[in-house]
Design a protein around this motif. Structure first.
Motif, PDB file in Angstrom:
ATOM      1  N   LEU A  17       2.675   4.682   0.949  1.00 13.78           N
ATOM      2  CA  LEU A  17       3.116   5.236   2.223  1.00 13.78           C
ATOM      3  C   LEU A  17       3.470   6.704   2.051  1.00 13.78           C
ATOM      4  CD1 LEU A  17       5.566   2.399   3.342  1.00 13.78           C
ATOM      5  CD2 LEU A  17       3.338   2.885   4.369  1.00 13.78           C
ATOM      6  N   GLU A  65       0.836  -1.192   0.000  1.00 12.06           N
ATOM      7  CA  GLU A  65       0.000   0.000   0.000  1.00 12.06           C
ATOM      8  C   GLU A  65       0.877   1.251   0.000  1.00 12.06           C
ATOM      9  OE1 GLU A  65      -3.279   0.370  -0.158  1.00 12.06           O
ATOM     10  OE2 GLU A  65      -3.522  -1.805  -0.383  1.00 12.06           O
ATOM     11  N   THR A  93       4.988   5.308   8.857  1.00 10.91           N
ATOM     12  CA  THR A  93       3.767   4.821   9.507  1.00 10.91           C
ATOM     13  C   THR A  93       2.796   4.276   8.469  1.00 10.91           C
ATOM     14  OG1 THR A  93       3.986   6.441  11.300  1.00 10.91           O
ATOM     15  CG2 THR A  93       1.816   5.459  10.966  1.00 10.91           C
ATOM     16  N   ASP A  94       2.329   3.060   8.703  1.00 12.46           N
ATOM     17  CA  ASP A  94       1.309   2.458   7.853  1.00 12.46           C
ATOM     18  C   ASP A  94      -0.041   3.048   8.243  1.00 12.46           C
ATOM     19  OD1 ASP A  94      -0.514   0.895   6.498  1.00 12.46           O
ATOM     20  OD2 ASP A  94       0.539  -0.993   6.905  1.00 12.46           O
ATOM     21  N   ASP A  95      -0.649   3.832   7.346  1.00 12.74           N
ATOM     22  CA  ASP A  95      -1.900   4.516   7.670  1.00 12.74           C
ATOM     23  C   ASP A  95      -3.081   3.564   7.833  1.00 12.74           C
ATOM     24  OD1 ASP A  95      -0.833   7.120   7.710  1.00 12.74           O
ATOM     25  OD2 ASP A  95      -0.919   7.231   5.527  1.00 12.74           O
ATOM     26  N   ARG A  96      -2.945   2.310   7.402  1.00 12.96           N
ATOM     27  CA  ARG A  96      -4.040   1.354   7.577  1.00 12.96           C
ATOM     28  C   ARG A  96      -4.172   0.909   9.026  1.00 12.96           C
ATOM     29  NH1 ARG A  96      -2.674  -3.479   3.868  1.00 12.96           N
ATOM     30  NH2 ARG A  96      -0.697  -3.098   4.928  1.00 12.96           N
ATOM     31  N   ASN A  97      -3.037   0.653   9.663  1.00 10.14           N
ATOM     32  CA  ASN A  97      -3.101   0.108  11.029  1.00 10.14           C
ATOM     33  C   ASN A  97      -2.258   0.881  12.037  1.00 10.14           C
ATOM     34  OD1 ASN A  97      -0.460  -0.663  10.423  1.00 10.14           O
ATOM     35  ND2 ASN A  97      -1.081  -2.730   9.790  1.00 10.14           N
TER      36      ASN A  97
END
Length: 262
Positions: free
Chosen positions: A4, A2, A200-204
């Motif tokens: 980033l 995904e 930072t992974d914005d999904r989790n």
């Protein structure tokens, strides 16, 4: 993977060609890598569009900004020669001759240095006009135009000069120092550059380890050693990306590489 958002700073590591760590810093303010691919258009006929494109030389750009100085940074960016050992400083001090104790040079005890023999010059300064009158060094019993100095930097003169303002110029040495020598024929040496950071992974909301590697880079840019009141300097190191050798660590011979732990 995904998408980033790039908003990490992290640390930088610089390695010599043999793999030895040469420089490490975690106080960097910026790392940039701008990949650019351009074409030369081949035109022909009546069409306004090119019928062929010839690739130009790659114009990738990389740079880092560091808000502090290091002799190693001077080596990487300017090809300076770093030396560890004895160094000599040019110093000036001013103060008043004490009635009984004369004047004791402060730099020696402050920095743990040693006075260079015969390097000092002593002047009387007129506090009204600023006129400087040089005194002559003698071994003992100075007159009003003379002074005596001890090995530890104590200056005394005739009682006629008691409470008068003096200015002293002198040299002192320190055994453990660092010198950055800048030759007119200097040239930086290639190195391996690693920028290790996290995103930072914005999904989790999880932390994603990331790394930029430039397998063979050559330094340049501006090493700022200027001094301005209330303004820190920032050094900009431009990285020229070079064609690297194929090695077990880089079997594909990539010039630069981005890896993500996701």
């Amino acid at each position: 993977m995904e998408p980033l958002v790039f908003d990490g700073v992290g640390t930088i590591q610089v390695y010599e060609p043999g793999g030895k760590l040469k420089f490490l810093d975690d106080k960097i303010t910026k790392v940039t890598l701008q990949l650019q691919f351009d074409w030369d258009k081949v035109m022909g006929g009546d069409s306004g569009y090119a019928f062929h494109y010839t690739a130009k030389d790659l114009a990738d750009k990389a740079s880092i900004e560091i808000p502090r100085y290091s002799d190693i940074l001077a080596e990487l960016s300017q090809g300076a020669e770093s030396e560890k050992g004895a160094v000599t400083f040019d110093e000036t001090e001013q103060g008043f001759l004490d009635v009984t104790n004369g004047y004791k040079i402060k730099a020696l005890s402050k920095f743990g240095g040693t006075l260079v023999s015969l390097s000092e010059k002593v002047y009387l300064k007129d506090t009204d006009t600023g006129k400087l009158t040089e005194l002559t060094r003698v071994a003992t019993t100075p007159t009003a135009e003379q002074y005596v100095i001890s090995a530890d930097g104590k200056i005394t003169s005739d009682t006629a000069n008691d409470n008068k303002l003096i200015i002293i110029t002198f040299k002192w040495t320190k055994e453990n120092g660092t010198r950055s020598g800048l030759s007119g024929k200097r040239r930086p040496k290639p190195f391996k550059f690693v920028h290790r950071f996290s995103l930072t992974d914005d999904r989790n909301g999880g932390e994603v380890p990331c790394q930029l590697t430039i397998w063979k880079a050559l330094g340049g840019g501006t090493l700022d050693v200027s001094q301005e009141r209330k303004k820190p300097t920032s050094n900009s190191l431009a990285l020229e990306i070079m064609e690297p050798d194929i090695t077990p660590d880089n079997p594909e011979g990539y010039a630069a590489e981005l890896i993500f732990g996701i």
